[in-house]
Design a protein around this motif. Structure first.
Motif, PDB file in Angstrom:
ATOM      1  N   UNK A 306       0.835  -1.204   0.000  1.00  0.00           N
ATOM      2  CA  UNK A 306       0.000   0.000   0.000  1.00  0.00           C
ATOM      3  C   UNK A 306       0.870   1.255   0.000  1.00  0.00           C
ATOM      4  N   UNK A 307       1.956   1.238   0.761  1.00  0.00           N
ATOM      5  CA  UNK A 307       2.853   2.398   0.785  1.00  0.00           C
ATOM      6  C   UNK A 307       3.507   2.611  -0.575  1.00  0.00           C
ATOM      7  N   UNK A 308       3.878   1.522  -1.242  1.00  0.00           N
ATOM      8  CA  UNK A 308       4.441   1.650  -2.590  1.00  0.00           C
ATOM      9  C   UNK A 308       3.426   2.267  -3.552  1.00  0.00           C
ATOM     10  N   UNK A 309       2.204   1.739  -3.528  1.00  0.00           N
ATOM     11  CA  UNK A 309       1.185   2.239  -4.454  1.00  0.00           C
ATOM     12  C   UNK A 309       0.840   3.697  -4.180  1.00  0.00           C
ATOM     13  N   UNK A 310       0.821   4.072  -2.913  1.00  0.00           N
ATOM     14  CA  UNK A 310       0.472   5.454  -2.561  1.00  0.00           C
ATOM     15  C   UNK A 310       1.452   6.455  -3.168  1.00  0.00           C
ATOM     16  N   UNK A 321      -6.536   1.031   5.465  1.00  0.00           N
ATOM     17  CA  UNK A 321      -6.627   1.631   6.805  1.00  0.00           C
ATOM     18  C   UNK A 321      -5.311   1.590   7.559  1.00  0.00           C
ATOM     19  N   UNK A 322      -4.348   0.805   7.088  1.00  0.00           N
ATOM     20  CA  UNK A 322      -3.052   0.751   7.738  1.00  0.00           C
ATOM     21  C   UNK A 322      -2.164   1.940   7.428  1.00  0.00           C
ATOM     22  N   UNK A 323      -2.538   2.760   6.450  1.00  0.00           N
ATOM     23  CA  UNK A 323      -1.774   3.964   6.129  1.00  0.00           C
ATOM     24  C   UNK A 323      -2.149   5.079   7.094  1.00  0.00           C
ATOM     25  N   UNK A 324      -1.168   5.808   7.580  1.00  0.00           N
ATOM     26  CA  UNK A 324      -1.428   6.876   8.555  1.00  0.00           C
ATOM     27  C   UNK A 324      -2.363   7.940   7.988  1.00  0.00           C
ATOM     28  N   UNK A 325      -2.331   8.113   6.666  1.00  0.00           N
ATOM     29  CA  UNK A 325      -3.159   9.139   6.031  1.00  0.00           C
ATOM     30  C   UNK A 325      -4.587   8.694   5.766  1.00  0.00           C
ATOM     31  N   UNK A 416       6.274  -8.852  -4.812  1.00  0.00           N
ATOM     32  CA  UNK A 416       4.940  -8.312  -5.087  1.00  0.00           C
ATOM     33  C   UNK A 416       5.041  -6.885  -5.618  1.00  0.00           C
ATOM     34  N   UNK A 417       5.896  -6.097  -4.988  1.00  0.00           N
ATOM     35  CA  UNK A 417       6.065  -4.712  -5.431  1.00  0.00           C
ATOM     36  C   UNK A 417       6.647  -4.667  -6.841  1.00  0.00           C
TER      37      UNK A 417
END
Length: 426
Positions: A306-310, A321-325, A416-417
């Protein structure tokens, strides 16, 4: 053990199971039989009259399935459980005990597309009516309550978007209305969230997903929290009134805090027949033994992806929901501190066509309609799982035309990334 309460990982391996008393087999045997021999005529009569517990016919119960039921009940903190053929079957059996023709239940709009379809269309033939509410607007559940309301249904982590539901707040609405709260805990599993701890009265799962965990066996389960008084209001005659098929037994009066699980078995599973095969129960039991290890790896990988995609220029937004933002991050910290799950969505700047194109270019991710596998999975919900909805309903359920859903597996996150990076670049 001593008086010490076993931990989650210990329960995942041992709850409900003992060495086989006849052979000494340590793994739970597969009792691949349709029926069971009675001791004598009195024993048979007692079993059929619900005067003693025991095995009659595998459609109603089976020793392999019983271990699975006890294990999941222990993991969820419930009083009893009933395993059935699928998650959809679990929903039918649960609501059959609660609803009469013309009755209503309230459901959060953010749900698995198959549940939306089942609630909207299939349940009409039973005379059961769904009223939709918004899990982001707790007051919408209160506004939806009518004298015909018999239950509230939500998902702890909503499919496909991975949003976290405020279980305690909705439980307060259900308590005030005098109706049970049903929580589908499939995407979280009890490793991440135990809805009963937050006010749920009934928990359901698709065992097919994270509990089984390997994409090889269908199954569903119903967990009775033992927290609801079925006789308080007269709204639930299946549990509070004499049952003519059992010589006038009142299930709540006779079975107390596991009466709902009994009702699901002897009134639902017995007559509707969606029995789980003992072989599938065995496979799912084996999967549950590694649930804590798998779920933590799922969550750690999902956060990294998720952090990579963001940060990718082709991605318009990420709903995890695991992203701080993320707007659900505070709820994730409250309800799922070990991780926000492994299923989430992201939107592509290229819209519908970009979503369809992406899934065809991925190589390590499998393009299929499932979640909760050890393997990483991808799907474009608008063209598949949610395709029966109109565009407005797709957006409301978190499955807009530009949305791609990922179910992150337990592979190496770097692989995966890399797969996503090449597909997005292509």
């Amino acid at each position: 053990m001593s008086d010490r309460l076993p931990g989650f990982s210990t329960l995942a391996v041992h709850a409900g199971a003992q060495p086989d008393p006849t052979t000494g087999a340590r793994a739970t045997p597969i009792y691949q039989t349709t029926s069971f021999v009675f001791n004598d005529a009195d024993h048979a009569a007692s079993l059929f009259g619900l005067q003693v517990f025991g095995n009659i016919y595998t459609r109603i119960g089976n020793p392999t399935n019983a271990v699975l039921e006890e294990r999941v009940a222990a993991l969820e903190g419930g009083t009893a459980a009933l395993a059935v053929a699928s998650g959809h079957a679990a929903q039918v059996v649960v609501l059959q005990q609660l609803l009469q023709p013309g009755d209503e239940f309230i459901a959060a709009r953010k749900l698995y597309g198959g549940s939306i379809n089942q609630f909207t269309h299939a349940f009409k033939s039973f005379g059961w009516n769904v009223v939709w509410a918004d899990s982001d607007d707790i007051a919408s559940f209160e506004r939806a309550i009518t004298p015909r309301t018999k239950a509230i249904f939500i998902e702890s982590i909503a499919n496909p978007g991975g949003s976290i539901t405020d279980i305690e707040a909705i439980s307060t609405v259900a308590r005030k209305a005098g109706v049970p709260l049903i929580v589908d805990n499939t995407l979280a599993s009890p490793y991440l969230i135990r809805p009963i701890d937050h006010g749920a009265d009934i928990v359901v799962h698709s065992l097919t997903k994270f509990l089984g965990g390997h994409g090889n066996s269908l199954g569903g389960i119903i967990v009775d929290a033992g927290t609801f008084d079925w006789s308080a209001s007269g709204k639930y005659p299946m549990l509070s009134e004499p049952r003519p098929e059992y010589h006038g037994i009142r299930l709540q009066e006779t079975f107390g805090n596991f009466a709902f699980a009994i009702a699901c078995r002897v009134l639902g599973l017995r007559d509707l027949g969606p029995a789980l095969s003992p072989f599938n129960a065995f496979m799912i039991l084996t999967g549950i033994e590694t649930l804590p290890l798998r779920m933590q790896k799922h969550c750690d990988n999902a956060k990294a992806v998720a952090e990579f995609l963001a940060g990718h220029p082709a991605v318009a937004s990420v709903s995890y929901a695991g992203l701080a933002s993320d707007k659900y991050n505070q709820l994730a910290r409250k309800y799922a501190p070990k991780g926000a799950g492994a299923v989430f969505t992201f939107s592509l700047k290229g819209g519908y066509d970009a979503g369809v194109s992406l899934v065809s270019k991925l190589q390590l991710f499998s393009h299929l309609a499932n979640v909760g596998d050890t393997r990483s999975l991808v799907i474009h919900p608008a063209s598949t799982t949610h395709s029966q909805l109109d565009d407005a309903a797709k957006v409301k359920s978190g499955a807009g035309p530009d949305v791609v859903r990922l179910s992150i597996g337990i592979e190496d996150k770097e692989d995966l990334i890399a797969d996503l990076e090449q597909a997005l670049g292509a």
